[in-house]
Design an enzyme around this catalytic site. Sequence first.
Site, PDB file in Angstrom:
ATOM      1  CG  ASP A  79      -2.069   0.975   1.096  1.00 33.05           C
ATOM      2  OD1 ASP A  79      -2.373   1.392  -0.035  1.00 33.05           O
ATOM      3  OD2 ASP A  79      -2.661   1.325   2.142  1.00 33.05           O
ATOM      4  CG  HIS A 109      -0.615   2.066  -9.246  1.00 37.23           C
ATOM      5  ND1 HIS A 109      -0.787   1.727  -7.921  1.00 37.23           N
ATOM      6  CD2 HIS A 109      -1.713   2.799  -9.589  1.00 37.23           C
ATOM      7  CE1 HIS A 109      -1.942   2.237  -7.487  1.00 37.23           C
ATOM      8  NE2 HIS A 109      -2.511   2.901  -8.473  1.00 37.23           N
ATOM      9  CG  LEU A 141       9.268 -17.066  -3.968  1.00 33.70           C
ATOM     10  CD1 LEU A 141       9.215 -17.108  -2.437  1.00 33.70           C
ATOM     11  CD2 LEU A 141       9.654 -15.662  -4.443  1.00 33.70           C
TER      12      LEU A 141
HETATM   13  C1  IPE Z   1      -5.389  -2.776  -0.022  1.00 27.55           C
HETATM   14  O1  IPE Z   1      -5.062  -1.443  -0.217  1.00 27.55           O
HETATM   15  C2  IPE Z   1      -5.387  -3.512  -1.319  1.00 27.55           C
HETATM   16  C3  IPE Z   1      -4.111  -3.617  -2.009  1.00 27.55           C
HETATM   17  C4  IPE Z   1      -2.942  -3.203  -1.606  1.00 27.55           C
HETATM   18  C5  IPE Z   1      -4.164  -4.286  -3.261  1.00 27.55           C
HETATM   19  P1  IPE Z   1      -6.185  -0.306  -0.318  1.00 27.55           P
HETATM   20  O2  IPE Z   1      -5.453   0.960  -0.485  1.00 27.55           O
HETATM   21  O3  IPE Z   1      -7.174  -0.671  -1.345  1.00 27.55           O
HETATM   22  O4  IPE Z   1      -6.869  -0.414   1.123  1.00 27.55           O
HETATM   23  P2  IPE Z   1      -7.859   0.588   1.874  1.00 27.55           P
HETATM   24  O5  IPE Z   1      -8.973   0.894   0.928  1.00 27.55           O
HETATM   25  O6  IPE Z   1      -7.076   1.810   2.215  1.00 27.55           O
HETATM   26  O7  IPE Z   1      -8.301  -0.156   3.086  1.00 27.55           O
HETATM   27  C1  IPE Z   2      -1.731   0.200  -3.302  1.00 27.38           C
HETATM   28  O1  IPE Z   2      -1.463   1.540  -3.344  1.00 27.38           O
HETATM   29  C2  IPE Z   2      -1.940  -0.386  -4.672  1.00 27.38           C
HETATM   30  C3  IPE Z   2      -3.324  -0.821  -4.936  1.00 27.38           C
HETATM   31  C4  IPE Z   2      -4.309  -0.800  -4.116  1.00 27.38           C
HETATM   32  C5  IPE Z   2      -3.560  -1.332  -6.276  1.00 27.38           C
HETATM   33  P1  IPE Z   2      -2.644   2.620  -3.310  1.00 27.38           P
HETATM   34  O2  IPE Z   2      -3.048   2.912  -4.714  1.00 27.38           O
HETATM   35  O3  IPE Z   2      -3.737   2.151  -2.434  1.00 27.38           O
HETATM   36  O4  IPE Z   2      -1.907   3.856  -2.694  1.00 27.38           O
HETATM   37  P2  IPE Z   2      -2.503   4.897  -1.656  1.00 27.38           P
HETATM   38  O5  IPE Z   2      -3.025   4.128  -0.486  1.00 27.38           O
HETATM   39  O6  IPE Z   2      -3.589   5.645  -2.369  1.00 27.38           O
HETATM   40  O7  IPE Z   2      -1.338   5.761  -1.312  1.00 27.38           O
HETATM   41 MG    MG Z   3      -4.136   2.421  -0.475  1.00 29.83          MG
END
Ligand code: IPE
Ligand code: IPE
Ligand code: MG
Length: 253
Positions: A23, A40, A134
């Site tokens: 995240d 990303h 792995l």
């Molecule tokens: C969780 O992250 C899902 C992934 C990393 C794929 P999110 O950014 O979607 O989670 P929330 O919405 O903050 O809980």
């Molecule tokens: C996690 O990073 C990746 C996915 C959920 C695909 P985020 O896109 O949730 O990044 P933040 O939380 O907005 O910084």
């Molecule tokens: Mg996020």
Amino acid sequence: MNADVPSKATQAPLPRHVAIIMDGNGRWADRRRLPRFAGHKAGVETVKGVVRVCGEKGIEALTLFAFSSENWRRPEEEVGLLMGLFMTALEQQVRKLHEHNIRLRVIGDRSAFSSMLQERIEAAESLTHANTGLNLVVAANYGGRWDMTQAARTIAARVHSGELDPAQVTPELVNSLLSLSDLPEPDLFIRTGGEKRVSNFLLWQLAYTELYFTDTLWPDFDRIAFEGALASFATRQRRFGRTGEQIATAQSV
Ligand code: IPE
Ligand code: IPE
Ligand code: MG
């Protein structure tokens, strides 16, 4: 014996299975005034680094949360870009994964993906199927509730057909119907990006997993950051319901 190589007993315990919520990509990009997608893309580079470290250390399994069943709620453009990135990453990395003896698998409800993406996933899985290094698991359109619901549906169908008696429904049976049932349970859970929640990742499977949360954003999660998580894991006493004394006694014999 080589004196420089610590014996098994003195080596820091390593997790057999690490599960990560990757995240913070969006915030990483925001801070640089870049579009979220740049975060990303940078995140894919981090994945490569973490996979490399797992391979070097002989970690058996790595499960990465790439796209949750709730991430469809994001703007259509971001969802589209994420799907494209997943496609490209598969296309570009599968050969390399295969060369490194890595077995790739995708968990989650893939029926929502384009047929092209589904085909590519299947091709990657079958190419790497017999590899013995792995186990790399990518959770895509995955949700812990989805996982448990599809197991419940299978059980209900078996009971309905008379093949299974409700008394035969045990934790072992439920477990066998969930994603990852053939792998050791995750020993270490890592969430980057500062949030302290599970966000519908592995719900059943995390029952006794050690949790590690870090503010580091996923694109910044480098080898040193990963080693910090592994070092934290090494200090944990896993009791599985027993007392600390019981564990210490068992370890001293
Ligand atoms: C969780 O992250 C899902 C992934 C990393 C794929 P999110 O950014 O979607 O989670 P929330 O919405 O903050 O809980
Ligand atoms: C996690 O990073 C990746 C996915 C959920 C695909 P985020 O896109 O949730 O990044 P933040 O939380 O907005 O910084
Ligand atoms: Mg996020």
